[in-house]
Motif scaffolding. Structure first.
Motif, PDB file in Angstrom:
ATOM      1  N   ARG A 252       0.821  -1.208   0.000  1.00  0.00           N
ATOM      2  CA  ARG A 252       0.000   0.000   0.000  1.00  0.00           C
ATOM      3  C   ARG A 252       0.860   1.265   0.000  1.00  0.00           C
ATOM      4  NH1 ARG A 252      -4.509  -0.173   4.483  1.00  0.00           N
ATOM      5  NH2 ARG A 252      -4.962   1.807   3.422  1.00  0.00           N
ATOM      6  N   VAL A 253       2.022   1.226   0.679  1.00  0.00           N
ATOM      7  CA  VAL A 253       2.924   2.385   0.684  1.00  0.00           C
ATOM      8  C   VAL A 253       3.433   2.681  -0.728  1.00  0.00           C
ATOM      9  CG1 VAL A 253       5.183   3.196   1.469  1.00  0.00           C
ATOM     10  CG2 VAL A 253       3.581   2.187   3.110  1.00  0.00           C
ATOM     11  N   GLU A 255       1.916   1.874  -3.522  1.00  0.00           N
ATOM     12  CA  GLU A 255       0.814   2.385  -4.331  1.00  0.00           C
ATOM     13  C   GLU A 255       0.510   3.835  -3.972  1.00  0.00           C
ATOM     14  OE1 GLU A 255      -2.338  -0.261  -3.524  1.00  0.00           O
ATOM     15  OE2 GLU A 255      -1.526  -1.913  -4.743  1.00  0.00           O
ATOM     16  N   ARG A 256       0.575   4.185  -2.679  1.00  0.00           N
ATOM     17  CA  ARG A 256       0.265   5.542  -2.256  1.00  0.00           C
ATOM     18  C   ARG A 256       1.308   6.534  -2.763  1.00  0.00           C
ATOM     19  NH1 ARG A 256      -3.735   8.833  -1.642  1.00  0.00           N
ATOM     20  NH2 ARG A 256      -3.416  10.409  -0.016  1.00  0.00           N
ATOM     21  N   THR A 257       2.550   6.099  -2.784  1.00  0.00           N
ATOM     22  CA  THR A 257       3.618   6.966  -3.292  1.00  0.00           C
ATOM     23  C   THR A 257       3.390   7.323  -4.742  1.00  0.00           C
ATOM     24  OG1 THR A 257       5.156   5.964  -1.713  1.00  0.00           O
ATOM     25  CG2 THR A 257       6.121   7.162  -3.576  1.00  0.00           C
ATOM     26  N   GLU A 259       0.469   7.388  -6.191  1.00  0.00           N
ATOM     27  CA  GLU A 259      -0.697   8.276  -6.266  1.00  0.00           C
ATOM     28  C   GLU A 259      -0.303   9.713  -5.929  1.00  0.00           C
ATOM     29  OE1 GLU A 259      -3.563   6.690  -3.607  1.00  0.00           O
ATOM     30  OE2 GLU A 259      -4.047   4.952  -4.855  1.00  0.00           O
ATOM     31  N   ILE A 260       0.561   9.922  -4.928  1.00  0.00           N
ATOM     32  CA  ILE A 260       0.973  11.268  -4.535  1.00  0.00           C
ATOM     33  C   ILE A 260       1.756  11.928  -5.674  1.00  0.00           C
ATOM     34  CG2 ILE A 260       2.483  12.531  -2.966  1.00  0.00           C
ATOM     35  CD1 ILE A 260       1.672  10.523  -0.796  1.00  0.00           C
ATOM     36  N   SER A 263      -0.694  13.052  -8.089  1.00  0.00           N
ATOM     37  CA  SER A 263      -1.481  14.177  -7.560  1.00  0.00           C
ATOM     38  C   SER A 263      -0.699  15.476  -7.655  1.00  0.00           C
ATOM     39  CB  SER A 263      -1.860  13.898  -6.110  1.00  0.00           C
ATOM     40  OG  SER A 263      -2.714  12.777  -6.032  1.00  0.00           O
TER      41      SER A 263
END
Length: 937
Positions: A252-253, A255-257, A259-260, A263
């Motif tokens: 998840r980390v 994937e979140r990186t 996404e950021i 963004s």
């Protein structure tokens, strides 16, 4: 030598002690590492106690009758209590049962038992017994049981059973180790029973209780091991889950990186767009502010604490305030003090609910210190970007509130006026077939005002069926021909089914918009006036009936006087003739029948006077059966053959206190009423007479009936029956369902009056088309001897005195003169009262008694008596009358008349009255008796 070894018990006891000591040490190590496992601590205690018990057994096997043997015995008995206590603690801890209070109580109780064990000889004695175990040559020496020893052992065993009961509960059926614990307990119970039998002296093998305790220790070790394995498995599963969660977190980390990063790229593009939008917004804001400044409503924005952040310029135009004077103040500061708490509560609820809106009316202070009525609409937009607060707009509605108040006051006055006048307003819309009514209209019709309109069909169902067509016709004529709508109708109120009279008027109201005209009307409750009219009519009818009855009474009095004068010679001459005829002769029998009929006629005359309220009834002990028999003889001859008459009269029926004439009238009225119900088609008439008894356990047919024995007269017919709607009114005077020429409505009313005068009760049961049954209950008297007139007057009193006899009827005068002369008296008979008075005044002392009729021409008997008493005040006087309204027995006594006789007077009654009057006059030592209003027979 104190120690004499026995190999088998020693090896067994030391083996058990060693095993349990090992178990206890293992469990102690675990308890030190994991102190939160309370059940493990109790298991360790149970293992150590088993080891102590085994060592005590070992020592006792090798001791003789010495004090150390007693100590070993007490150690064993102490272990019993401590073991069951530890067993209870292990069970509650293992099964997670909250038993702290029970533990404290058991600890105190068991400490008391141990104190009793070590300080007294009640449980373990200081005397010894020698046991010989099977298969062991060496005897076993131990102290004997004390007085409470067996009770002590049974308590320990019972405590263990209580622990077992916990494990046997259904909720622990699938608990791991449950079955092993139960099996261990059963084995321990058998071994314990074996040792108890050995203790009370029955030859057994060596004591085996220590092996039962060993079994418990093994079971607890097994349960603990199972628990440890289960916990180890839980830890292993938790570690696996933790590793899986760590893996998922890393994914998840990553994937979140990603996404950021994406963004950030989008944010740069958005910043560029936002700059363009801000420029547009600045231009739009100018337009918005100009719009806000010129609208009629005041716009306000509040923060989360209710502080004003913005106030539109229109506040100055409407309320005189400058916006900057209000920004930073609390929104409720200018609200009227009496309403401030309410507004604050509503605003607090609004602040707690994002997106919520509300509308509030309150009073708001203007700059000139006057309060204006405002309507306020607020919306929670704290989470809306650009506002981030409470958006409020409000307007001045003072003029509208004043108008509403005036309207409400006017409506209130109208409602009060309508309620006072019982007038309601209604409107009917032909298009929707619905009726809209005022509050008073809804009350009149008994409808629940849940909706402002009611379907016409619902209103129509409330109108009495007979009035429904007329009301509908009037409405149709108004709608189609515009004729007057003026209707008086009856309704059944919807809430209580009460009958109400209404007077309704209406007219058409043309709307001018192409729709059908409305029907607008008023309705007035005229029930009170209608009831007043009905009551007036009823009272007029009763007055006419009362006048008729008064006329009948007056006529009855005259008839009674003449009829009594006719009966007097019939009775008198018949009685004199009977004295001259031999017993058992046919002429005598015929005359006795004549005399009986004459007496019945006399009773009928008295009944006429009673009915016309000009005479009083005479109550005396009587039997109803002969009266009913005689009444039925009369009715059989008068009723048609289409009526089947069945009479059943119980011969054992007792006596009542009553009037035979009234009972005769009661029977005739009830049977006549029954015949009239069967007149058209015939039927059956059943008349029964019997006794019935009601006690406290038997339900009486009438609520006010007292327990006791009653004579019950039942009259049953198979006629058309009585409608239940009118059955409660049948005993009312003048109430009748017959035509004007068929009845007066007095028959059943007279029956009811007769029953009540006899302290009785009447019950009626009726079914339409089946028939009616009347039951009359009259209290039965206690057993009495009913004496007849002949029994009490066999000897007729005679005399020789001189009597002045006055009567204007020649037949009566001759009859009474003949009777008195036969009795031995000297009689001077006079037809004219004035001549009699003149004769008396010439020689007043020559007459011993004056007998006078009351109703005579020129001078009545009362006037003659007064004049005679003026001449001679001690003269005894007997007054005879067929009927007199003017002179009652009390009035006669007041003027000095000794006796008052009602015609016709039988021979024996006359003889007795004459003798009584003369004897009273001769008795100078006693005061003269006076008439007491009792009519002598």
């Amino acid at each position: 030598m104190i120690l004499e070894l026995s190999m088998l018990p020693m090896v067994a006891s030391l083996t058990v002690a060693a095993l349990c000591l090992t178990f206890g040490l293992f469990q102690t190590v675990v308890a030190l590492k994991r102190p939160e496992f309370a059940w493990n601590k109790w298991g360790a205690g149970l293992s150590f106690l088993t080891a102590i018990y085994s060592v005590a057994i070992f020592c006792q096997h090798n001791l003789t009758e010495v004090p150390a043997n007693v100590i070993c015995e007490k150690v064993q008995y102490s272990v019993f209590i401590l073991l069951v206590h530890a067993l209870f603690g292990f069970t509650t801890a293992f099964l997670a049962i909250d038993s702290r209070r029970q533990h404290r109580l058991l600890l105190v109780w068991h400490a008391s038992l141990l104190g009793l064990l070590w300080s007294t000889r009640l449980i373990v004695s200081d005397t010894f017994v020698i046991r010989h175990h099977l298969w062991i040559d060496t005897p076993y020496i131990e102290p004997a049981l004390g007085m409470l020893g067996i009770v002590y052992l049974l308590y320990a065993f019972g405590m263990a059973l209580a622990v077992l009961a916990i494990w046997l509960q259904p909720r622990y059926r699938h608990r791991p180790g449950r079955n092993g614990f139960i099996v261990s307990f059963l084995v321990w119970s058998l071994l314990g029973l074996h040792d108890i039998l050995g203790t009370i002296g029955i030859p057994v093998g060596q004591f085996l209780m220590e092996f039962g305790f060993l079994g418990f220790s093994l079971t607890i070790i097994w349960l603990s091991t199972q628990k440890y394995l289960e916990m180890y498995q839980q830890v292993e599963n938790s570690q696996k889950a933790l590793k899986m969660a760590e893996k998922n977190l890393k994914q998840r980390v990553r994937e979140r990186t990603e996404e950021i990063t994406q963004s950030n790229l989008e944010l740069k593009a958005e910043i560029s767009d936002r700059k363009r939008v801000e420029k547009t917004l600045r231009e739009s804001d100018k337009t918005f502010r100009a719009l806000i400044a010129n609208i009629s409503d005041v716009i306000v924005i509040l923060d989360a604490q209710g502080i004003i952040r913005y106030e539109s310029p229109s506040i100055t135009r409407h309320f005189g305030w400058v916006p900057k004077e209000l920004v930073g103040t609390h929104s409720c500061d200018l609200v009227h003090p009496g309403e401030r708490a309410r507004i604050q509560r509503q605003m607090d609820r609004l602040l707690r609910t994002p997106g919520k809106t509300l509308t509030i009316c309150c009073r708001y202070r203007a700059k000139d210190q006057t309060y204006r009525h405002i309507e306020l609409m607020a919306a929670n937009m704290l989470d809306k970007k650009g506002i981030n607060g409470i958006l409020v707009n409000f307007r001045d509605i003072s003029d509208r509130v004043d108008g509403e108040r005036a309207l409400k006051a006017s409506e209130q006055r109208l409602r009060k006026a309508q309620a006072m006048a019982h007038v309601g307003h209604w409107e009917f819309d032909p298009a929707t077939q619905s009726v809209r009514g005022s509050e008073e209209w809804f009350r009149m019709y008994g409808l629940d005002r849940t909706t402002p309109v009611v379907p016409l069909g619902n209103v129509r169902t409330l109108i009495v069926e007979e009035d429904r067509p007329r009301a509908q016709q009037a409405l149709d004529e108004l709608l189609h021909q515009n004729t007057d709508y003026d209707v008086v109708l009856r309704i059944r109120r919807g809430d209580d089914n009460q009958l109400v009279w209404l007077h309704s008027k209406a007219e058409l109201v043309f709307r001018g918009d192409g729709h059908e005209p409305l029907v607008s009307g008023v309705v007035q409750d005229i029930t009170a006036s209608k009831r007043a009219e009905e009551e007036k009519t009823r009272l007029e009818n009763q007055l006419r009936q009362a006048q008729k009855m008064e006329s009948i009474g007056t006529l009855a009095g005259g008839i009674a006087h003449d009829f009594n004068n006719i009966l007097s010679p019939i009775i008198g001459f018949t009685e004199m003739t009977l004295t001259e005829l031999p017993e058992n002769s046919q002429p005598r029998a015929n005359l006795e029948e004549v005399l009986t009929a004459a007496h019945r006629a006399k009773e009928m005359v008295r009944h006429i006077l009673t009915f016309s309220r000009q005479d009083t009834q005479e109550m005396k002990p009587m039997r109803i059966r002969p009266v009913v028999q005689e009444s039925m003889k009369l009715l059989r001859s008068s009723l048609p053959s289409t009526i089947d008459i069945q009479v059943q009269l119980d011969e054992e029926t007792g006596s009542v206190m009553g009037d035979s004439t009234q009972i005769h009238q009661l029977v005739v009225n009830l049977c006549t009423n029954a015949y009239q119900a069967m007149r058209e088609g015939g039927g059956r008439l059943d008349v029964t007479l019997a006794e019935t008894t009601f006690d406290l356990t038997t339900k009486a047919p009438c609520r006010d009936m007292l327990p006791g024995t009653y004579v019950c007269l039942s009259v049953k017919d198979t006629g058309h029956g009585i409608d239940q709607a009118i059955i409660d009114r049948i005993f009312e005077p003048y109430f009748t369902t017959k035509g004007p020429a068929e009845g007066t409505g007095m028959g059943l009313s007279m029956v009811h009056g007769i029953v009540k005068s006899h302290h009785g009760h009447i019950e009626v049961a009726s079914t339409l088309g089946v028939g009616t049954t009347f039951r009359v209950y009259i209290p039965r008297m206690a057993s009495v001897h009913e004496t007849t007139f002949d029994e009490t007057t066999e000897c007729v009193p005679v005399g020789h005195e001189h009597i002045l006899l006055v009567d204007d009827e020649p037949q009566l005068l001759a009859m009474q003169e003949q009777i008195l002369e036969r009795l031995g008296y000297a009689v001077t008979a006079m037809r004219h009262s004035k001549d009699a008075l003149a004769m008396f005044r010439q020689a007043p002392e020559s007459f011993d008694l004056l007998i006078t009729d009351q109703t005579m021409p020129l001078m009545t008997g009362a006037e003659l008596s007064v004049e005679a008493l003026k001449t001679r005040h001690d003269l005894p006087i007997i007054l005879c009358t067929g009927f007199s309204e003017a002179l009652s027995p009390e009035a006669a006594a007041d003027i000095g008349i000794r006796h008052y006789l009602q015609k016709p007077v039988p021979l024996k009654a006359l003889a007795r009255a004459v003798r009584l009057a003369l004897n009273d006059a001769l008795d100078q030592s006693e005061p003269h008796p006076v008439a007491q209003g009792v009519i002598l027979p």
